[in-house]
Design an enzyme around this catalytic site. Structure first.
Site, mmCIF file in Angstrom:
data_model
loop_
_atom_site.group_PDB
_atom_site.id
_atom_site.type_symbol
_atom_site.label_atom_id
_atom_site.label_comp_id
_atom_site.label_asym_id
_atom_site.label_seq_id
_atom_site.Cartn_x
_atom_site.Cartn_y
_atom_site.Cartn_z
ATOM 1 N N ASP A 25 0.798 -1.241 0.000
ATOM 2 C CA ASP A 25 0.000 0.000 0.000
ATOM 3 C C ASP A 25 0.827 1.287 0.000
ATOM 4 O O ASP A 25 0.467 2.262 0.685
ATOM 5 C CB ASP A 25 -0.968 0.006 1.194
ATOM 6 C CG ASP A 25 -1.936 -1.163 1.156
ATOM 7 O OD1 ASP A 25 -1.880 -1.970 0.207
ATOM 8 O OD2 ASP A 25 -2.748 -1.282 2.105
ATOM 9 N N GLU A 73 -4.598 -0.859 -1.326
ATOM 10 C CA GLU A 73 -5.915 -0.916 -0.686
ATOM 11 C C GLU A 73 -6.861 0.013 -1.442
ATOM 12 O O GLU A 73 -6.492 1.147 -1.764
ATOM 13 C CB GLU A 73 -5.817 -0.460 0.784
ATOM 14 C CG GLU A 73 -7.178 -0.494 1.494
ATOM 15 C CD GLU A 73 -7.131 -0.013 2.948
ATOM 16 O OE1 GLU A 73 -6.025 0.147 3.494
ATOM 17 O OE2 GLU A 73 -8.221 0.210 3.505
ATOM 18 N N LYS A 130 -6.657 -4.898 -3.039
ATOM 19 C CA LYS A 130 -7.318 -5.529 -1.880
ATOM 20 C C LYS A 130 -8.345 -4.569 -1.281
ATOM 21 O O LYS A 130 -8.081 -3.378 -1.135
ATOM 22 C CB LYS A 130 -6.272 -5.947 -0.843
ATOM 23 C CG LYS A 130 -5.423 -4.823 -0.266
ATOM 24 C CD LYS A 130 -4.284 -5.415 0.558
ATOM 25 C CE LYS A 130 -3.470 -4.384 1.299
ATOM 26 N NZ LYS A 130 -4.182 -3.554 2.268
ATOM 27 N N LYS A 133 -7.653 -4.555 4.911
ATOM 28 C CA LYS A 133 -6.331 -4.219 5.437
ATOM 29 C C LYS A 133 -5.347 -5.361 5.168
ATOM 30 O O LYS A 133 -4.184 -5.119 4.872
ATOM 31 C CB LYS A 133 -6.419 -3.931 6.940
ATOM 32 C CG LYS A 133 -7.441 -2.852 7.330
ATOM 33 C CD LYS A 133 -7.192 -1.538 6.613
ATOM 34 C CE LYS A 133 -8.173 -0.453 7.069
ATOM 35 N NZ LYS A 133 -8.146 0.728 6.169
ATOM 36 N N VAL A 158 3.158 0.310 4.233
ATOM 37 C CA VAL A 158 2.434 1.086 5.252
ATOM 38 C C VAL A 158 1.007 0.575 5.411
ATOM 39 O O VAL A 158 0.441 0.005 4.488
ATOM 40 C CB VAL A 158 2.407 2.583 4.857
ATOM 41 C CG1 VAL A 158 3.805 3.144 4.836
ATOM 42 C CG2 VAL A 158 1.714 2.833 3.516
ATOM 43 N N THR A 159 0.433 0.822 6.614
ATOM 44 C CA THR A 159 1.102 1.295 7.808
ATOM 45 C C THR A 159 1.435 0.098 8.691
ATOM 46 O O THR A 159 0.764 -0.926 8.628
ATOM 47 C CB THR A 159 0.242 2.301 8.627
ATOM 48 O OG1 THR A 159 -0.937 1.641 9.092
ATOM 49 C CG2 THR A 159 -0.140 3.505 7.791
ATOM 50 N N CYS A 163 -2.117 -2.255 7.850
ATOM 51 C CA CYS A 163 -2.081 -3.223 6.743
ATOM 52 C C CYS A 163 -0.871 -4.152 6.797
ATOM 53 O O CYS A 163 -0.950 -5.307 6.376
ATOM 54 C CB CYS A 163 -2.165 -2.498 5.410
ATOM 55 S SG CYS A 163 -3.797 -1.746 5.178
ATOM 56 N N GLN A 203 7.848 -12.928 22.075
ATOM 57 C CA GLN A 203 7.448 -14.311 22.368
ATOM 58 C C GLN A 203 8.107 -15.298 21.399
ATOM 59 O O GLN A 203 7.470 -16.236 20.901
ATOM 60 C CB GLN A 203 5.924 -14.460 22.323
ATOM 61 C CG GLN A 203 5.188 -13.493 23.241
ATOM 62 C CD GLN A 203 3.695 -13.726 23.237
ATOM 63 O OE1 GLN A 203 3.226 -14.779 23.652
ATOM 64 N NE2 GLN A 203 2.965 -12.729 22.752
HETATM 65 N N1 TIU Z 1 -2.702 0.399 4.237
HETATM 66 C C1 TIU Z 1 -3.139 0.693 5.462
HETATM 67 O O1 TIU Z 1 -2.426 0.549 6.447
HETATM 68 N N2 TIU Z 1 -4.426 1.234 5.571
HETATM 69 C C2 TIU Z 1 -4.824 2.103 6.567
HETATM 70 O O2 TIU Z 1 -5.978 2.508 6.593
HETATM 71 N N3 TIU Z 1 -3.867 2.485 7.475
HETATM 72 C C3 TIU Z 1 -4.021 3.389 8.478
HETATM 73 O O3 TIU Z 1 -3.098 3.508 9.304
HETATM 74 N N4 TIU Z 1 -5.089 4.164 8.525
#
Ligand code: TIU
Length: 226
Positions: A25, A73, A130, A133, A158-159, A163, A203
């Site tokens: 993303d 996304e 996709k 997430k 990200v993020t 995702c 862990q």
């Molecule tokens: N790609 C992804 O992480 N989608 C999000 O909406 N991330 C946020 O941190 N909002």
């Protein structure tokens, strides 16, 4: 051939022939002003630090002929793949599907939905669209990996806590070994970046491994020279 990367919680071993670099993303909607990330109230400049190290990893992976898979996304233009729970969540300045300065927010085919120029996919590199997430939910990502005989993932993008985490958790449950590159994943929240990475390696590596891109590049460079 097996390569080893010093990582947390211990060495990550992988064969580049059965490993995919997954870039999650890296879209204008998350990394540039006027997109989805900013509508949610975030400072999108925080994510741009990921781009230079990720460019270096991408260049090296391409040079070595590794599988590279990008994800995005977003939703089809009529939003039929966007659950109401996602569409109506929160109090954004613009909602998914609304017109924004970079096109309709998080809608496929719009300028803002596409990947930033610095990391643009090459012809032949799969781009997985996709709706959620995670990268497996509602996509052919799993089939793409299976077709290519991939068993390990180097995860970037990200993020970190959204995702990237969802994808790593999905992948881990499906039996993939995931190395997350700490400087090639980004968050709008520094505290979530730190906690998100710690959660993966805690862990005994409950979801996977974490290492800086320099450690991966050293292992791959040794490979290129050998
Ligand atoms: N790609 C992804 O992480 N989608 C999000 O909406 N991330 C946020 O941190 N909002």
């Amino acid at each position: 051939m097996t390569l080893t990367v010093p990582a947390d919680p211990g060495p990550f071993t992988f064969d580049p022939a059965t490993t995919a670099l997954v870039i999650i993303d890296m879209q204008r909607d998350f990394c540039e002003p006027g997109g989805f990330g900013e509508t949610l109230g975030n400072d999108v400049s925080l994510l741009r630090t990921v781009i230079p190290p990720l460019q270096e990893v991408l260049t090296t992976a391409r040079r070595l002929g590794m599988t590279v898979i990008h994800t995005r996304e977003g939703h089809v233009p009529d939003l039929s793949d966007c659950p109401p729970a996602k569409l109506h969540r929160g109090n954004p300045t613009l909602r998914i599907g609304d017109p924004g300065p970079k096109g309709r927010i998080l809608v496929r085919g719009e300028y803002g939905h596409d990947i930033v120029d610095e990391l643009a996919p090459l012809p032949g590199e799969p781009v997985v669209d996709k709706p959620g997430k995670g990268s497996f939910h509602g996509t052919d990502f799993g089939a793409l990996l299976a077709d290519r005989g991939v068993t390990s993932l180097i995860v970037t993008g990200v993020t970190t806590e959204v995702c990237v985490h969802t994808t790593v958790r999905e992948a881990n449950d499906r039996g993939y070994e995931c190395l997350v590159l700490s400087d090639c994943v980004g968050s709008y929240f520094p505290e979530f970046q730190a906690a998100g990475l710690a959660m993966i390696a805690a862990q005994g590596g409950i979801f996977g491994w974490v290492a800086p891109s320099s450690a991966l590049l050293e292992a791959l460079t040794r490979e290129a020279v050998a």
